[in-house]
Design a protein around this motif. Structure first.
Motif, PDB file in Angstrom:
ATOM      1  N   GLU A   1       0.568  -1.344  -0.243  1.00 59.98           N
ATOM      2  CA  GLU A   1      -0.107  -0.540   0.081  1.00 59.98           C
ATOM      3  C   GLU A   1       0.766   1.244  -0.564  1.00 59.98           C
ATOM      4  OE1 GLU A   1      -3.700   1.087   3.432  1.00 59.98           O
ATOM      5  OE2 GLU A   1      -3.120  -0.243   3.368  1.00 59.98           O
ATOM      6  N   PHE A   2       1.779   1.377   0.552  1.00 57.85           N
ATOM      7  CA  PHE A   2       2.492   1.964   0.637  1.00 57.85           C
ATOM      8  C   PHE A   2       3.972   2.110   0.238  1.00 57.85           C
ATOM      9  CE2 PHE A   2       0.988   3.104   4.788  1.00 57.85           C
ATOM     10  CZ  PHE A   2      -0.063   3.746   4.640  1.00 57.85           C
ATOM     11  N   ALA A   3       4.679   2.671  -0.415  1.00 60.33           N
ATOM     12  CA  ALA A   3       6.464   2.080  -0.691  1.00 60.33           C
ATOM     13  C   ALA A   3       7.054   2.003  -0.070  1.00 60.33           C
ATOM     14  CB  ALA A   3       7.198   3.963  -0.957  1.00 60.33           C
ATOM     15  N   GLY A   4       7.902  -0.062  -0.323  1.00 58.45           N
ATOM     16  CA  GLY A   4       8.230  -0.443  -0.214  1.00 58.45           C
ATOM     17  C   GLY A   4      10.176   0.390   0.726  1.00 58.45           C
ATOM     18  N   ASP A   5      10.042   1.422   0.734  1.00 59.05           N
ATOM     19  CA  ASP A   5      11.442   2.088   1.118  1.00 59.05           C
ATOM     20  C   ASP A   5      11.073   3.320   1.729  1.00 59.05           C
ATOM     21  OD1 ASP A   5      10.803   4.527  -0.926  1.00 59.05           O
ATOM     22  OD2 ASP A   5      12.628   4.661  -1.784  1.00 59.05           O
ATOM     23  N   LEU A   6      10.041   2.792   2.501  1.00 56.72           N
ATOM     24  CA  LEU A   6       9.302   3.998   3.257  1.00 56.72           C
ATOM     25  C   LEU A   6      10.036   3.711   4.843  1.00 56.72           C
ATOM     26  CD1 LEU A   6       7.220   6.515   2.798  1.00 56.72           C
ATOM     27  CD2 LEU A   6       5.183   4.779   3.933  1.00 56.72           C
ATOM     28  N   ASP A   7      10.584   4.816   5.163  1.00 59.88           N
ATOM     29  CA  ASP A   7      10.937   4.908   6.657  1.00 59.88           C
ATOM     30  C   ASP A   7      10.011   5.010   7.283  1.00 59.88           C
ATOM     31  OD1 ASP A   7      14.225   5.422   8.431  1.00 59.88           O
ATOM     32  OD2 ASP A   7      12.183   5.109   8.996  1.00 59.88           O
TER      33      ASP A   7
ATOM     34  N   LEU B   1      -1.772  12.866   4.822  1.00 58.83           N
ATOM     35  CA  LEU B   1      -2.552  11.963   4.037  1.00 58.83           C
ATOM     36  C   LEU B   1      -2.293  12.383   2.736  1.00 58.83           C
ATOM     37  CD1 LEU B   1      -5.770  12.584   6.122  1.00 58.83           C
ATOM     38  CD2 LEU B   1      -3.616  10.177   6.189  1.00 58.83           C
ATOM     39  N   SER B   2      -2.246  13.364   2.397  1.00 58.03           N
ATOM     40  CA  SER B   2      -2.398  13.783   0.807  1.00 58.03           C
ATOM     41  C   SER B   2      -0.470  13.250   0.527  1.00 58.03           C
ATOM     42  CB  SER B   2      -2.145  15.173   0.343  1.00 58.03           C
ATOM     43  OG  SER B   2      -3.434  15.605   0.353  1.00 58.03           O
ATOM     44  N   LEU B   3       0.302  13.284   0.728  1.00 56.10           N
ATOM     45  CA  LEU B   3       1.558  12.804   0.713  1.00 56.10           C
ATOM     46  C   LEU B   3       1.988  11.547   1.024  1.00 56.10           C
ATOM     47  CD1 LEU B   3       3.856  15.982   2.775  1.00 56.10           C
ATOM     48  CD2 LEU B   3       3.762  15.643   0.185  1.00 56.10           C
ATOM     49  N   LEU B   4       1.564  10.973   1.963  1.00 56.77           N
ATOM     50  CA  LEU B   4       1.450   9.931   2.655  1.00 56.77           C
ATOM     51  C   LEU B   4       0.891   8.788   1.055  1.00 56.77           C
ATOM     52  CD1 LEU B   4       2.327   7.485   4.300  1.00 56.77           C
ATOM     53  CD2 LEU B   4      -0.190   7.755   5.819  1.00 56.77           C
ATOM     54  N   ARG B   5      -0.843   9.704   0.352  1.00 59.45           N
ATOM     55  CA  ARG B   5      -1.501   9.280  -0.530  1.00 59.45           C
ATOM     56  C   ARG B   5       0.064   8.570  -1.642  1.00 59.45           C
ATOM     57  NH1 ARG B   5      -5.043  12.409  -0.670  1.00 59.45           N
ATOM     58  NH2 ARG B   5      -6.187  11.316   1.787  1.00 59.45           N
ATOM     59  N   ALA B   6       0.712   9.558  -1.833  1.00 58.46           N
ATOM     60  CA  ALA B   6       1.123  10.060  -3.179  1.00 58.46           C
ATOM     61  C   ALA B   6       2.421   9.212  -3.295  1.00 58.46           C
ATOM     62  CB  ALA B   6       1.723  11.304  -3.147  1.00 58.46           C
ATOM     63  N   SER B   7       2.800   9.415  -1.697  1.00 59.73           N
ATOM     64  CA  SER B   7       4.405   8.038  -2.035  1.00 59.73           C
ATOM     65  C   SER B   7       3.416   6.933  -2.373  1.00 59.73           C
ATOM     66  CB  SER B   7       5.024   8.103  -0.133  1.00 59.73           C
ATOM     67  OG  SER B   7       4.237   7.135   0.570  1.00 59.73           O
ATOM     68  N   ALA B   8       2.264   6.596  -2.406  1.00 54.38           N
ATOM     69  CA  ALA B   8       2.192   4.865  -2.447  1.00 54.38           C
ATOM     70  C   ALA B   8       2.568   3.689  -3.629  1.00 54.38           C
ATOM     71  CB  ALA B   8       0.227   4.769  -3.265  1.00 54.38           C
ATOM     72  N   PRO B   9       3.650   3.341  -4.382  1.00 53.40           N
ATOM     73  CA  PRO B   9       4.437   2.436  -5.474  1.00 53.40           C
ATOM     74  C   PRO B   9       3.672   2.735  -6.492  1.00 53.40           C
ATOM     75  CG  PRO B   9       3.515   0.820  -3.451  1.00 53.40           C
ATOM     76  CD  PRO B   9       2.583   1.686  -3.194  1.00 53.40           C
ATOM     77  N   ARG B  10       3.008   2.725  -6.315  1.00 56.72           N
ATOM     78  CA  ARG B  10       2.489   3.094  -7.845  1.00 56.72           C
ATOM     79  C   ARG B  10       1.331   2.532  -8.558  1.00 56.72           C
ATOM     80  NH1 ARG B  10       6.844   4.057 -10.289  1.00 56.72           N
ATOM     81  NH2 ARG B  10       5.979   5.620  -8.785  1.00 56.72           N
ATOM     82  N   ALA B  11       0.476   2.712  -7.857  1.00 50.48           N
ATOM     83  CA  ALA B  11      -1.613   2.994  -8.154  1.00 50.48           C
ATOM     84  C   ALA B  11      -1.472   4.648  -7.848  1.00 50.48           C
ATOM     85  CB  ALA B  11      -1.737   2.301  -6.527  1.00 50.48           C
ATOM     86  N   ASN B  12      -2.768   4.919  -7.557  1.00 52.11           N
ATOM     87  CA  ASN B  12      -2.853   6.510  -7.461  1.00 52.11           C
ATOM     88  C   ASN B  12      -3.222   7.048  -8.929  1.00 52.11           C
ATOM     89  OD1 ASN B  12      -3.125   5.553  -4.933  1.00 52.11           O
ATOM     90  ND2 ASN B  12      -3.766   7.697  -4.171  1.00 52.11           N
TER      91      ASN B  12
END
Lengths: 192, 192
Positions: free
Chosen positions: B139-145, B181-192
């Motif tokens: 759901e989120f980028a794999g490299d998210l700390d 929340l927008s930043l978090l959403r935008a960090s999604a791997p490829r979706a959105n």
DNA sequence: GTCTATATTCGGATAGAC
DNA sequence: GTCTATCCGAATATAGAC
């Protein structure tokens, strides 16, 4: 004792407000910190609220100066925002302006609240302008909401201080800053 | 006056601490707010610091409960985080626990600081676990700390309160929440 | 357990001398 | 302009009666 009793009183009050807030800042403590006598204080200022207002204005002024300096450098939008967020700070001391939002005496009085409100408005403008430039340059996603992002960044700074103080460690602040910068970076259109 | 003088004292003190902090909370005010007499107070508690500790523990407990409830719902990681960030809050009142990080008397005393520190640790654990799930689920980028992101989110909440109080308006808080929340959403791997 | 009385120190300020 | 003296109420308790 030369640098002007008035000046010393403002700076002493500013420091005390920063550390202890409005109720925690007593005239007696101000005199001790400033190294001036009681007579001087009531000569230069009408009383505690008047002196507090002058001290607040000084803090707000300094905050606005630091922001202006941080954003006046060369670099991409992300570089300037990063520079501002990572600039030297006495993290455990917190923000001399933000501290005052905790004081009901200050928040309830529009005159005492004004310098705080204005300092945060100026900060918001700098962030908003820089983010807008980043979007225009294709550095950030085109659908990034400028105001929301600016508010989120400003909130991370103030909240970071709270988390750091709760832990009595700088780390939570630094983590929060790195966290929001990573999110911002990751929101880049296609690069990175 | 039935609900236990002790209980009334704790709740009255809790409210006053929330509004006015440690120095701003006087025994006299506590008695008025709680509707009990002075004798009762010194019978049930050793003095102000003892009563303050009990009130802090209550606030920390309530905060941990609310967090646990918010994250106990069904949904994706983003949905649970969004639910927690957008849950009902009395924004201009701020956080009863975070407020205390402004008090030097509380921060300087490890015993008085402990409930605050623990409440934020629990909050961090919930955020970190949920974000980790989001990463695991793609759901989120794999490299998210994980830790950095959790700290950033927690900071946005606390800092959002400060911005809102400075403006005496809820909007800056809501903007900051939507922003992160927008930043978090935008960090999604490829979706959105 | 709760109440009232009393004590001490400090907060916040005024008055008037120098 | 700055200093010292003085004032009143509030903060934070203790003592002892009920």
């Amino acid at each position: 004792m030369k640098p002007n009793a008035r000046e010393r009183l403002i700076e002493g009050t500013r420091q005390l407000l920063w550390e202890r807030g409005y109720v925690g800042t007593s005239p007696t403590a101000i005199l001790a910190r400033s190294g001036v006598g009681q007579g001087s204080m009531y000569h230069h200022f009408d009383g505690k609220p008047d002196l507090v207002l002058a001290a607040e204005q000084r803090s707000a002024e300094l905050m606005q100066q630091q922001i202006a300096e941080a954003f006046a450098v060369e670099g991409t939008a992300l570089e300037r925002i990063t520079g501002y967020l990572k600039r030297e700070r006495d993290v455990l001391r917190g923000c001399s302006v933000g501290r005052l939002t905790a004081d009901p005496e200050v928040m309830a009085d529009d005159t005492l609240r004004a310098p705080i409100r204005e300092a945060f408005e100026v900060q918001h403008e700098h962030l908003r302008r820089t983010i807008a430039e980043g979007v225009a340059d294709g550095e950030f996603a085109g659908d990034l909401d400028i105001d929301e992002t600016a508010s989120a960044i400003a909130a991370v700074i103030q909240g970071g201080y709270a988390l750091a103080r709760a832990a009595q460690a700088v780390e939570p602040f630094d983590r929060a800053i790195r966290g929001v910068l990573s999110l911002l970076r990751a929101s880049a259109p296609r690069a990175n």
